[in-house]
Design a protein around this motif. Sequence first.
Motif, PDB file in Angstrom:
ATOM      1  N   SER A  56      45.076  33.201  32.951  1.00 10.99           N
ATOM      2  CA  SER A  56      44.434  33.535  34.225  1.00 10.99           C
ATOM      3  C   SER A  56      45.463  33.917  35.284  1.00 10.99           C
ATOM      4  CB  SER A  56      43.568  32.375  34.715  1.00 10.99           C
ATOM      5  OG  SER A  56      44.354  31.224  34.926  1.00 10.99           O
ATOM      6  N   GLU A  57      46.624  33.280  35.277  1.00  6.20           N
ATOM      7  CA  GLU A  57      47.683  33.634  36.227  1.00  6.20           C
ATOM      8  C   GLU A  57      48.196  35.039  35.954  1.00  6.20           C
ATOM      9  OE1 GLU A  57      50.843  30.776  36.663  1.00  6.20           O
ATOM     10  OE2 GLU A  57      49.446  29.119  36.454  1.00  6.20           O
ATOM     11  N   LEU A  58      48.354  35.363  34.678  1.00  2.99           N
ATOM     12  CA  LEU A  58      48.812  36.700  34.309  1.00  2.99           C
ATOM     13  C   LEU A  58      47.789  37.742  34.740  1.00  2.99           C
ATOM     14  CD1 LEU A  58      50.765  38.635  32.906  1.00  2.99           C
ATOM     15  CD2 LEU A  58      49.575  38.136  30.759  1.00  2.99           C
ATOM     16  N   ILE A  59      46.522  37.475  34.485  1.00  2.00           N
ATOM     17  CA  ILE A  59      45.456  38.407  34.872  1.00  2.00           C
ATOM     18  C   ILE A  59      45.454  38.602  36.392  1.00  2.00           C
ATOM     19  CG2 ILE A  59      42.956  38.773  34.951  1.00  2.00           C
ATOM     20  CD1 ILE A  59      44.231  39.101  32.128  1.00  2.00           C
ATOM     21  N   ASN A  60      45.576  37.521  37.151  1.00  2.00           N
ATOM     22  CA  ASN A  60      45.596  37.619  38.614  1.00  2.00           C
ATOM     23  C   ASN A  60      46.775  38.455  39.092  1.00  2.00           C
ATOM     24  OD1 ASN A  60      43.245  36.153  38.948  1.00  2.00           O
ATOM     25  ND2 ASN A  60      44.326  34.211  39.186  1.00  2.00           N
ATOM     26  N   TYR A  61      47.941  38.240  38.480  1.00  2.00           N
ATOM     27  CA  TYR A  61      49.117  39.035  38.840  1.00  2.00           C
ATOM     28  C   TYR A  61      48.862  40.519  38.554  1.00  2.00           C
ATOM     29  CZ  TYR A  61      53.401  41.576  38.325  1.00  2.00           C
ATOM     30  OH  TYR A  61      54.352  42.545  38.415  1.00  2.00           O
ATOM     31  N   LEU A  62      48.356  40.801  37.357  1.00  3.22           N
ATOM     32  CA  LEU A  62      48.136  42.194  36.966  1.00  3.22           C
ATOM     33  C   LEU A  62      47.100  42.872  37.854  1.00  3.22           C
ATOM     34  CD1 LEU A  62      48.292  41.766  33.094  1.00  3.22           C
ATOM     35  CD2 LEU A  62      49.960  42.978  34.534  1.00  3.22           C
ATOM     36  N   ARG A  63      46.058  42.138  38.229  1.00  2.00           N
ATOM     37  CA  ARG A  63      45.062  42.716  39.145  1.00  2.00           C
ATOM     38  C   ARG A  63      45.708  43.098  40.469  1.00  2.00           C
ATOM     39  NH1 ARG A  63      40.497  38.545  38.317  1.00  2.00           N
ATOM     40  NH2 ARG A  63      39.600  39.316  36.403  1.00  2.00           N
ATOM     41  N   SER A  64      46.560  42.224  40.999  1.00  2.00           N
ATOM     42  CA  SER A  64      47.201  42.526  42.286  1.00  2.00           C
ATOM     43  C   SER A  64      48.250  43.617  42.139  1.00  2.00           C
ATOM     44  CB  SER A  64      47.818  41.268  42.901  1.00  2.00           C
ATOM     45  OG  SER A  64      48.953  40.860  42.170  1.00  2.00           O
ATOM     46  N   ASP A  65      48.814  43.766  40.953  1.00  2.00           N
ATOM     47  CA  ASP A  65      49.874  44.743  40.745  1.00  2.00           C
ATOM     48  C   ASP A  65      49.337  46.136  40.398  1.00  2.00           C
ATOM     49  OD1 ASP A  65      52.642  45.444  40.588  1.00  2.00           O
ATOM     50  OD2 ASP A  65      52.471  45.411  38.411  1.00  2.00           O
ATOM     51  N   ILE A  66      48.393  46.216  39.446  1.00  2.00           N
ATOM     52  CA  ILE A  66      47.910  47.533  39.012  1.00  2.00           C
ATOM     53  C   ILE A  66      46.393  47.687  39.064  1.00  2.00           C
ATOM     54  CG2 ILE A  66      49.906  48.019  37.562  1.00  2.00           C
ATOM     55  CD1 ILE A  66      48.198  47.256  35.106  1.00  2.00           C
ATOM     56  N   GLY A  67      45.665  46.623  39.347  1.00  3.02           N
ATOM     57  CA  GLY A  67      44.204  46.677  39.318  1.00  3.02           C
ATOM     58  C   GLY A  67      43.586  47.621  40.317  1.00  3.02           C
ATOM     59  N   PHE A  68      44.263  47.861  41.446  1.00  5.89           N
ATOM     60  CA  PHE A  68      43.706  48.709  42.509  1.00  5.89           C
ATOM     61  C   PHE A  68      44.359  50.087  42.569  1.00  5.89           C
ATOM     62  CE2 PHE A  68      42.692  44.429  43.823  1.00  5.89           C
ATOM     63  CZ  PHE A  68      41.388  44.571  44.258  1.00  5.89           C
ATOM     64  N   HIS A 156      46.681  43.241  24.424  1.00  5.70           N
ATOM     65  CA  HIS A 156      46.701  44.471  25.224  1.00  5.70           C
ATOM     66  C   HIS A 156      45.553  44.308  26.201  1.00  5.70           C
ATOM     67  CE1 HIS A 156      46.783  49.180  25.299  1.00  5.70           C
ATOM     68  NE2 HIS A 156      46.653  48.658  26.503  1.00  5.70           N
ATOM     69  N   LEU A 157      45.875  44.330  27.480  1.00  9.08           N
ATOM     70  CA  LEU A 157      44.891  44.082  28.526  1.00  9.08           C
ATOM     71  C   LEU A 157      44.611  45.363  29.298  1.00  9.08           C
ATOM     72  CD1 LEU A 157      46.607  40.846  29.836  1.00  9.08           C
ATOM     73  CD2 LEU A 157      44.527  40.939  28.441  1.00  9.08           C
ATOM     74  N   ILE A 158      43.339  45.643  29.515  1.00  8.80           N
ATOM     75  CA  ILE A 158      42.950  46.735  30.395  1.00  8.80           C
ATOM     76  C   ILE A 158      42.466  46.077  31.681  1.00  8.80           C
ATOM     77  CG2 ILE A 158      41.440  48.712  30.767  1.00  8.80           C
ATOM     78  CD1 ILE A 158      41.302  49.019  27.707  1.00  8.80           C
ATOM     79  N   ILE A 159      43.082  46.451  32.780  1.00 12.42           N
ATOM     80  CA  ILE A 159      42.878  45.764  34.052  1.00 12.42           C
ATOM     81  C   ILE A 159      42.053  46.628  35.000  1.00 12.42           C
ATOM     82  CG2 ILE A 159      44.058  44.753  36.048  1.00 12.42           C
ATOM     83  CD1 ILE A 159      44.628  43.296  33.399  1.00 12.42           C
ATOM     84  N   GLY A 160      41.089  46.002  35.644  1.00  8.92           N
ATOM     85  CA  GLY A 160      40.306  46.655  36.688  1.00  8.92           C
ATOM     86  C   GLY A 160      40.421  45.853  37.968  1.00  8.92           C
ATOM     87  N   GLU A 161      39.751  46.292  38.995  1.00 12.30           N
ATOM     88  CA  GLU A 161      39.809  45.598  40.282  1.00 12.30           C
ATOM     89  C   GLU A 161      39.295  44.171  40.182  1.00 12.30           C
ATOM     90  OE1 GLU A 161      38.161  47.541  43.707  1.00 12.30           O
ATOM     91  OE2 GLU A 161      38.953  49.471  43.098  1.00 12.30           O
ATOM     92  N   ASN A 162      38.201  43.980  39.445  1.00 16.77           N
ATOM     93  CA  ASN A 162      37.552  42.670  39.424  1.00 16.77           C
ATOM     94  C   ASN A 162      37.432  42.052  38.051  1.00 16.77           C
ATOM     95  OD1 ASN A 162      36.952  42.782  42.270  1.00 16.77           O
ATOM     96  ND2 ASN A 162      35.417  44.308  41.751  1.00 16.77           N
ATOM     97  N   ASP A 163      37.849  42.733  37.019  1.00 16.33           N
ATOM     98  CA  ASP A 163      37.667  42.222  35.666  1.00 16.33           C
ATOM     99  C   ASP A 163      38.762  42.774  34.762  1.00 16.33           C
ATOM    100  OD1 ASP A 163      36.426  40.647  33.778  1.00 16.33           O
ATOM    101  OD2 ASP A 163      34.600  41.853  33.673  1.00 16.33           O
ATOM    102  N   TYR A 164      38.736  42.373  33.500  1.00 16.40           N
ATOM    103  CA  TYR A 164      39.712  42.871  32.530  1.00 16.40           C
ATOM    104  C   TYR A 164      39.077  42.888  31.144  1.00 16.40           C
ATOM    105  CZ  TYR A 164      40.389  38.117  30.785  1.00 16.40           C
ATOM    106  OH  TYR A 164      40.197  36.885  30.225  1.00 16.40           O
TER     107      TYR A 164
END
Length: 175
Positions: A56-68, A156-164
């Motif tokens: 969850s920490e990794l996902i939160n980081y990735l959302r803030s980094d590339i999600g938007f 392999h994670l695909i990141i979006g603004e609110n989900d992955y």
Amino acid sequence: MKKILKFLKCKDIDEVVSKIKSYEINEELEQFRELMTTIAKGNIGKKDLTTVKAKSELINYLRSDIGFKNTEEFKVIYLSSSNRLIGEETLFRGTIDRSVVYPRLIVERALKHPTKGIIFAHNHPSGDLKPSRKDIELTNELKDLLEVLDIRLLDHLIIGENDYFSFYDNGLIEH
């Protein structure tokens, strides 16, 4: 701008101005100022990634980094044999709906680190998190290539603004 309005819980800039004039959001403004200072210094999320203890920490980081982001970016996260973070980098940047990924560069970079595990992450600016046929083919190609080098592709994670979307969680990568 959309992020700022959401953060301040306002529907438009006029509502922001109105709240500022009435001093209703002083605490939110202070948090916003701190956030903008962090962004300006280029530190958003960077400190958090060095201490990742849960997915969850990794996902939160990735959302803030590339999600938007409004163009695709492809990140590689390097892990040790005990799955401790060694490093991360954005290797490829693309257009609104694709980026070109070069497997040779991924291998070269992985071998420069004492890497035993890798996680790939990229964003889909469209918001559609479903992996494309190309995403799946590339992931399988990279997994096979890395296995020859004794490096495990963990996800392999695909990141979006609110989900992955997680290839591992959805059975597209097996360990």
